[in-house]
Design a protein around this motif. Structure first.
Motif, mmCIF file in Angstrom:
data_model
loop_
_atom_site.group_PDB
_atom_site.id
_atom_site.type_symbol
_atom_site.label_atom_id
_atom_site.label_comp_id
_atom_site.label_asym_id
_atom_site.label_seq_id
_atom_site.Cartn_x
_atom_site.Cartn_y
_atom_site.Cartn_z
ATOM 1 N N ASN A 160 0.806 -1.224 0.000
ATOM 2 C CA ASN A 160 0.000 0.000 0.000
ATOM 3 C C ASN A 160 0.836 1.269 0.000
ATOM 4 O OD1 ASN A 160 -2.402 -1.519 0.099
ATOM 5 N ND2 ASN A 160 -2.234 -1.706 2.341
ATOM 6 N N GLY A 161 2.156 1.123 -0.045
ATOM 7 C CA GLY A 161 3.026 2.289 -0.117
ATOM 8 C C GLY A 161 3.367 2.908 1.219
ATOM 9 N N ASP A 162 3.087 2.194 2.334
ATOM 10 C CA ASP A 162 3.387 2.742 3.661
ATOM 11 C C ASP A 162 4.616 2.071 4.291
ATOM 12 O OD1 ASP A 162 2.161 0.302 3.876
ATOM 13 O OD2 ASP A 162 0.951 0.831 5.645
ATOM 14 N N ALA A 163 5.548 1.644 3.452
ATOM 15 C CA ALA A 163 6.766 1.001 3.958
ATOM 16 C C ALA A 163 7.615 2.009 4.721
ATOM 17 C CB ALA A 163 7.570 0.409 2.805
ATOM 18 N N PRO A 164 8.322 1.579 5.772
ATOM 19 C CA PRO A 164 9.201 2.495 6.516
ATOM 20 C C PRO A 164 10.295 3.056 5.609
ATOM 21 C CG PRO A 164 8.894 0.420 7.706
ATOM 22 C CD PRO A 164 8.311 0.220 6.345
ATOM 23 N N GLN A 165 10.637 4.321 5.810
ATOM 24 C CA GLN A 165 11.704 4.959 5.032
ATOM 25 C C GLN A 165 13.041 4.610 5.669
ATOM 26 O OE1 GLN A 165 11.393 6.514 2.152
ATOM 27 N NE2 GLN A 165 9.190 6.161 2.166
ATOM 28 N N ILE A 166 13.534 3.406 5.337
ATOM 29 C CA ILE A 166 14.733 2.893 5.994
ATOM 30 C C ILE A 166 15.988 3.667 5.594
ATOM 31 C CG2 ILE A 166 13.732 0.602 6.229
ATOM 32 C CD1 ILE A 166 15.487 -0.301 3.904
ATOM 33 N N ALA A 167 15.871 4.556 4.619
ATOM 34 C CA ALA A 167 17.019 5.387 4.264
ATOM 35 C C ALA A 167 17.443 6.286 5.422
ATOM 36 C CB ALA A 167 16.702 6.242 3.042
ATOM 37 N N SER A 168 16.514 6.549 6.335
ATOM 38 C CA SER A 168 16.853 7.369 7.507
ATOM 39 C C SER A 168 17.881 6.658 8.376
ATOM 40 C CB SER A 168 15.590 7.672 8.325
ATOM 41 O OG SER A 168 14.647 8.379 7.551
ATOM 42 N N GLY A 169 17.662 5.354 8.619
ATOM 43 C CA GLY A 169 18.635 4.577 9.374
ATOM 44 C C GLY A 169 19.961 4.480 8.645
ATOM 45 N N TYR A 170 19.884 4.305 7.318
ATOM 46 C CA TYR A 170 21.090 4.250 6.488
ATOM 47 C C TYR A 170 21.885 5.546 6.626
ATOM 48 C CZ TYR A 170 23.822 3.983 2.115
ATOM 49 O OH TYR A 170 24.822 3.984 1.182
ATOM 50 N N ALA A 171 21.188 6.686 6.532
ATOM 51 C CA ALA A 171 21.858 7.984 6.598
ATOM 52 C C ALA A 171 22.517 8.210 7.956
ATOM 53 C CB ALA A 171 20.862 9.098 6.297
ATOM 54 N N CYS A 172 21.872 7.730 9.009
ATOM 55 C CA CYS A 172 22.452 7.908 10.339
ATOM 56 C C CYS A 172 23.730 7.078 10.519
ATOM 57 C CB CYS A 172 21.435 7.498 11.414
ATOM 58 S SG CYS A 172 20.060 8.639 11.620
ATOM 59 N N ALA A 173 23.736 5.881 9.975
ATOM 60 C CA ALA A 173 24.857 4.969 10.219
ATOM 61 C C ALA A 173 26.013 5.173 9.251
ATOM 62 C CB ALA A 173 24.362 3.520 10.134
ATOM 63 N N TYR A 174 25.749 5.731 8.060
ATOM 64 C CA TYR A 174 26.766 5.758 7.009
ATOM 65 C C TYR A 174 28.041 6.531 7.388
ATOM 66 C CZ TYR A 174 28.822 5.908 2.356
ATOM 67 O OH TYR A 174 29.674 5.771 1.303
ATOM 68 N N PRO A 175 27.937 7.774 7.886
ATOM 69 C CA PRO A 175 29.186 8.517 8.158
ATOM 70 C C PRO A 175 30.125 7.786 9.114
ATOM 71 C CG PRO A 175 27.307 10.001 8.217
ATOM 72 C CD PRO A 175 26.745 8.613 8.161
ATOM 73 N N LEU A 176 29.585 7.282 10.229
ATOM 74 C CA LEU A 176 30.436 6.555 11.169
ATOM 75 C C LEU A 176 30.838 5.196 10.601
ATOM 76 C CD1 LEU A 176 29.295 7.092 14.870
ATOM 77 C CD2 LEU A 176 31.389 7.821 13.734
ATOM 78 N N GLY A 177 30.048 4.689 9.630
ATOM 79 C CA GLY A 177 30.438 3.458 8.965
ATOM 80 C C GLY A 177 31.746 3.630 8.217
ATOM 81 N N VAL A 178 31.862 4.723 7.456
ATOM 82 C CA VAL A 178 33.087 5.009 6.710
ATOM 83 C C VAL A 178 34.265 5.170 7.669
ATOM 84 C CG1 VAL A 178 34.242 6.645 5.182
ATOM 85 C CG2 VAL A 178 31.843 6.067 4.799
ATOM 86 N N LEU A 179 34.059 5.962 8.713
ATOM 87 C CA LEU A 179 35.125 6.196 9.691
ATOM 88 C C LEU A 179 35.457 4.923 10.470
ATOM 89 C CD1 LEU A 179 33.956 9.655 11.100
ATOM 90 C CD2 LEU A 179 35.815 9.236 9.478
ATOM 91 N N GLY A 180 34.406 4.147 10.799
ATOM 92 C CA GLY A 180 34.605 2.946 11.600
ATOM 93 C C GLY A 180 35.415 1.891 10.892
ATOM 94 N N ILE A 181 35.216 1.734 9.568
ATOM 95 C CA ILE A 181 35.969 0.742 8.802
ATOM 96 C C ILE A 181 37.454 1.068 8.842
ATOM 97 C CG2 ILE A 181 36.352 -0.227 6.506
ATOM 98 C CD1 ILE A 181 33.364 0.385 5.950
#
Length: 561
Positions: A160-181
């Motif tokens: 029905n198009g009401d899926a969670p916008q999981i890009a928000s979680g992606y955006a939060c984790a990405y910067p520290l993901g790059v630094l963390g690796i």
């Protein structure tokens, strides 16, 4: 001035949509080049620019955003598959098995840590928390295609198009993901007490000792009476070692030998073989001598010829009959930067660089047969790309029923084109598909697909980003993402070093490939003067990219449906 206002506010106009994407992509790419501590987020900053645009109300019809998002994802993953396809299956050879095994372990640990964080830090009764953690997972491992695959699977779970916008979680984790690796790979150096200078010396020593792949050139004089009147094929079969005889000097005359050429005592032959086989070949044929080949009556030339004629695509060296028909020898073939031994069963592909040895006039004749037109290679083979996309979409739409799953598994528009692109990149020549694409053309198409996908995801997520992240569980996504990034690297990296004694720079490349993270590879390359990081990266990257996309859909369909 109404026309200018409408340009920014009329969300249904083509001009507004084009302007929106141009602004988001341009701003994201430019801001992504800004380095903090020598590290930048690169093109992924387009996602953040899209979030800002969506948050301030600059958007487009959902149907347009969804189309551009999905088309960009298809283009992105297909070009990745086409690039890694030629080396995908070769990556499972000897040393690659260990590295790929460690990489798969890290992928599974990422998922395990994600689930552990979900059960420890989040309310499991809220059905939307697990999808958001999946978004966080792929931000933590800096894998955008996985985010796309998870998004697609979510759309099938929430029709029905009401899926969670999981890009928000992606955006939060990405910067520290790059630094963390990068940070975790640095921590490994101290945990395992590694000296980078010693690792460099070991790489140099290993390269010198790798005599099984290092080519060796020598001129030998036939002194073994047993060889008199024997053909090169008979000598080759008796020795059971690979070598190429590219020139022979008999009674003062040079010839280009083939398998039927007979050797006589006193003949001088120019041999190319693996360094490990040189001693045995010398002992059997005769001692090394000096011959100034270029000063003989029929001087030989060596020329690297690029295969550009589509008619040659897929033909084996044996089918080409270079020595018997054209009077030249092929000593090696270079493909995707890798030197391949020129055995008769090796199939040529457009883009291969062939080393041809023989008289100049005959070498020039072979040059015209193979093509050697660099200009022809500059144009991407658009037909092959879109034929592959057609087959990939059809393949990705096939349902696979798996016991225990509430709905059939489909590889979808992310997994289907990726699998087909890998197969086409490796075996396309068998069905006469020219798959060669220049690095710049592949990169351009891949990056266009990526920025379209990221911009669309960011714009769609922007409207609810503030409520979801700033006023919601944004901080949790940040620190759980950091744990997902770091814990598997420390465990797998330490195990790889202590158990398998793998070189530290190879481990750095393997980690970057496991997380499909170019900034981490760039850091590893800058830390090492050898090619070890790049080898580790390219060995595990294809399989890990495939696993990230597949596991994204499996987690959503198994746990969220």
């Amino acid at each position: 001035m109404d026309w200018l206002l409408n340009l920014f506010t009329d969300t249904g106009s083509v001009a507004h949509i084009a302007l929106l994407y141009a602004i988001v992509i341009a701003a994201g790419v430019l801001l992504g080049k800004i380095k903090v501590g020598g590290i930048s987020l690169g093109v992924t900053f387009v996602l953040f620019a899209g979030i800002v645009a969506g948050h301030v109300g600059m958007t487009a019809p959902t149907s347009i955003l969804t189309f551009l998002q999905d088309f960009g994802l298809i283009l992105f993953v297909f070009m990745i598959g086409l690039q890694v396809g030629p080396g995908f299956f070769e990556s499972f050879r000897k040393g690659g098995v260990t590295l790929n095994g460690l990489a798969v372990t890290a992928v599974m640990l990422n998922i395990a840590v994600m689930f552990a964080c979900y059960f420890v830090f989040f309310d499991t009764s809220d059905a939307r928390n697990l999808p958001m953690m999946v978004g966080t997972l792929f931000g933590a491992v800096t894998n955008t295609p996985g985010l796309g695959a998870a998004n697609e699977a979510l759309n099938s779970v929430y029709p029905n198009g009401d899926a969670p916008q999981i890009a928000s979680g992606y955006a939060c984790a990405y910067p520290l993901g790059v630094l963390g690796i990068i940070g975790a790979t640095i921590a490994l150096k101290y945990i395992c007490r590694i000296s980078t200078d010693e690792e460099e010396k070991q790489l140099a020593k290993d390269a010198e000792e790798d005599v099984h792949v290092k080519p060796h050139h020598m001129t030998l004089q036939v002194s073994n009476s047993y060889l008199a009147g024997r053909t090169l094929q008979q000598i080759h079969d008796f020795l059971n070692r690979e070598f190429v005889c590219s020139r022979a000097l008999h009674d003062g005359h040079i010839s280009v030998p083939n398998s039927k050429t007979k050797l006589e005592l006193g003949d001088r032959v120019y041999i190319v073989c693996a360094e490990a086989d040189a001693e045995a070949i010398i002992a059997f044929i005769g001692p090394e001598v000096e011959v100034e080949w270029e000063k003989q009556d029929q001087p030989m030339v060596s020329k690297r010829v690029v295969v550009t004629r589509p008619a040659i695509n897929g033909k084996t060296l044996g089918q080409m009959h270079f020595s018997s028909v054209y009077g030249v020898n092929v000593t090696r073939v270079t493909r995707q930067g890798m030197d391949l031994f020129a055995n008769p069963h090796l199939a040529l592909q457009v883009g291969d660089r062939v080393m041809v040895v023989g008289p100049e006039n005959l070498v020039n004749r072979v040059t015209s047969v193979l093509g050697n037109s660099i200009k022809r290679l500059e144009s991407p083979n658009i037909a092959t790309i879109f034929i592959g996309i057609i087959v990939g979409i059809i393949f990705g739409s096939l349902p696979f029923a798996i016991p225990g799953m509430p709905m059939p598994l489909k590889l979808g528009i992310a997994g289907g084109p990726l699998v087909i692109a890998i197969l086409i990149g490796r075996f396309g020549y068998k069905v006469h598909l020219v798959t060669y694409t220049t690095t710049s053309a592949n990169s351009m198409l891949r990056e266009i697909g990526l920025v379209l996908f990221l911009a669309s995801v960011g714009i769609k997520a922007g409207a609810g980003f503030w409520d979801t992240v700033v006023q919601g569980d944004g901080l949790k996504y940040v620190y759980t993402g950091f744990l997902i990034t770091v814990i598997p690297i420390l465990l797998v990296g330490t195990f790889a070093r202590l158990k398998y004694k793998i070189n530290y720079f190879t481990i750095m490349g393997m980690i970057a490939g496991t997380y499909t993270d170019p900034p981490a590879l760039a850091y590893a390359n800058a830390s090492c003067s050898k090619e070890a990081p790049a080898v580790g990266y390219s060995t595990v990257y294809p399989l890990c990219m495939f696993l990230r996309i597949l596991t994204a859909q499996l987690i959503i369909l198994l746990c969220c449906a």
